[in-house]
Design an enzyme around this catalytic site. Structure first.
Site, mmCIF file in Angstrom:
data_model
loop_
_atom_site.group_PDB
_atom_site.id
_atom_site.type_symbol
_atom_site.label_atom_id
_atom_site.label_comp_id
_atom_site.label_asym_id
_atom_site.label_seq_id
_atom_site.Cartn_x
_atom_site.Cartn_y
_atom_site.Cartn_z
ATOM 1 C CG ASP A 184 -0.290 -0.114 2.748
ATOM 2 O OD1 ASP A 184 0.959 -0.063 2.725
ATOM 3 O OD2 ASP A 184 -1.026 0.099 3.381
ATOM 4 C CB SER A 185 4.484 1.857 -0.025
ATOM 5 O OG SER A 185 5.021 0.652 -0.587
ATOM 6 C CG ASP A 191 0.269 -3.831 2.177
ATOM 7 O OD1 ASP A 191 -0.020 -4.667 2.848
ATOM 8 O OD2 ASP A 191 1.259 -2.961 2.231
ATOM 9 C CE LYS A 221 2.632 -5.655 4.062
ATOM 10 N NZ LYS A 221 2.297 -4.778 5.041
ATOM 11 C CD GLU A 241 0.424 -1.236 7.729
ATOM 12 O OE1 GLU A 241 0.072 -0.637 8.728
ATOM 13 O OE2 GLU A 241 0.826 -0.950 6.665
ATOM 14 C CD GLU A 259 7.844 -0.163 7.855
ATOM 15 O OE1 GLU A 259 6.711 -1.069 7.582
ATOM 16 O OE2 GLU A 259 7.862 0.849 7.312
HETATM 17 O O1 KIV Z 1 3.434 -1.042 1.753
HETATM 18 C C1 KIV Z 1 4.757 -1.494 2.038
HETATM 19 O O2 KIV Z 1 5.536 -1.123 0.917
HETATM 20 C C2 KIV Z 1 5.098 -2.198 3.132
HETATM 21 C C3 KIV Z 1 6.455 -2.594 3.369
HETATM 22 C C4 KIV Z 1 7.248 -1.588 3.833
HETATM 23 C C5 KIV Z 1 6.710 -3.761 4.011
HETATM 24 O O3 KIV Z 1 4.166 -2.587 3.676
#
Ligand code: KIV
Length: 301
Positions: A60-61, A99, A129, A131, A199
């Protein structure tokens, strides 16, 4: 850039097998470092594929790196699904993790399963994934795993809830905080997560927790004791402005190169050196003469 490492040979292994969960576990057992990188579109996925990474995270970055949001909080599920589909189209061998964005899994187990299913069915992700390692995230992880979808956990600095964590900063720097992170990682493992991201936590904390964790741990700013490392594509290649977090290591300065390329194009257009004759198409001289004659008589337009 003086800190930039010299280029390494790209492994040209056309026979590379797709990464699977058993192969991932085997890598941990053998102590082979696991490589994960984020990707958000077809070109970044192709770079990850050609470089031969093990895992790709459509993180999600991407909200910030490719969509221009100020944080990961604002991005919508449908926006990330577009990015995940493009990423999928660029990959053959790495294991693709999608994500789950903020707000797409917290409300109920049903919401979490529905969202995870969309990543698998609509975008072709192999896993998702989420969080956090608190009660809600652990319950959602358990529910998604129960629905048959592999889940990667994520503890330490969890950007979606960084406001509640006191800002975008390292976590686990007191005994109490470090214990909380250890408890969360164990709870996610117990819920059935196939891997966990650590992280921005002290290297010594990772080292102390690692003997307790049986699943692969992928670190980002968590030191060398973990099973693998991940970096954000735009950070490691210098496509993002600014220095980034302490853990970022730059392997290229592509934004500078991209800007220089566009500036050179703009210069050539302005001084009329582009296009040159070799960039144009030709027409047979007779055809051209005929065409001109047609235009003159009004037949050609
Ligand atoms: O979204 C992302 O890039 C992440 C990584 C930093 C693990 O969750």
């Amino acid at each position: 850039m003086s800190t930039m490492p010299t280029h390494v040979q790209i492994p040209a292994d056309a026979s590379r097998l797709p990464m699977t969960l058993p192969r991932l576990i085997e890598k941990k057992r053998l102590g082979e470092p696991i490589v994960m990188v984020t990707a958000y579109d077809h070109p970044s996925a192709r770079a990850a594929e050609i470089a031969g990474v093990d895992l790709v995270l459509m993180g999600d970055s991407g909200a910030m790196t490719v969509l221009g949001y100020p944080s990961t909080v604002q991005v919508e599920l449908d926006e990330l699904l577009v990015l995940a589909r493009a990423t999928r189209r660029g990959l053959q061998t790495p294991f693709l993790v999608g994500d789950l964005p903020f707000g797409s899994y917290e409300v109920s187990d049903e919401q979490a399963i529905t969202t995870a299913l969309r990543f698998v069915k609509e975008a072709g992700c192999d896993a998702v994934k989420l969080e956090g390692g608190g009660a809600t995230s652990v319950a959602r992880a358990r529910a998604i795993v129960g629905a048959g979808i592999p889940v990667m956990g994520h503890v330490g600095l969890t950007p979606q809830t960084s406001t509640a964590l006191g800002g975008y900063k390292a976590q686990g720097r007191s005994a109490a905080e470090a214990s909380r992170i250890a408890r969360e990682a164990l709870a996610l493992q117990e819920a059935g997560c196939f891997a966990i991201v650590f992280e921005a936590i002290p290297s010594a904390v990772s080292e102390a927790v690692m003997p307790l964790i049986e699943v692969p741990v992928i670190g980002i700013g968590a030191g060398p004791a973990v099973d693998g490392q991940v970096l954000v594509f735009h950070d490691l290649l210098g496509i993002r402005e600014g220095l980034g977090a302490r853990f970022v290591k730059r392997y290229a300065s592509l934004l500078d190169e991209m800007a220089a390329g566009v500036a050179a194009f703009a210069h050539d257009v302005r001084d009329r050196s582009y296009p040159a004759p070799e960039h144009g198409y030709s027409i047979d001289a007779e055809e051209l003469e005929q065409f001109r004659a047609d235009l003159a008589t009004g037949d050609g337009a």
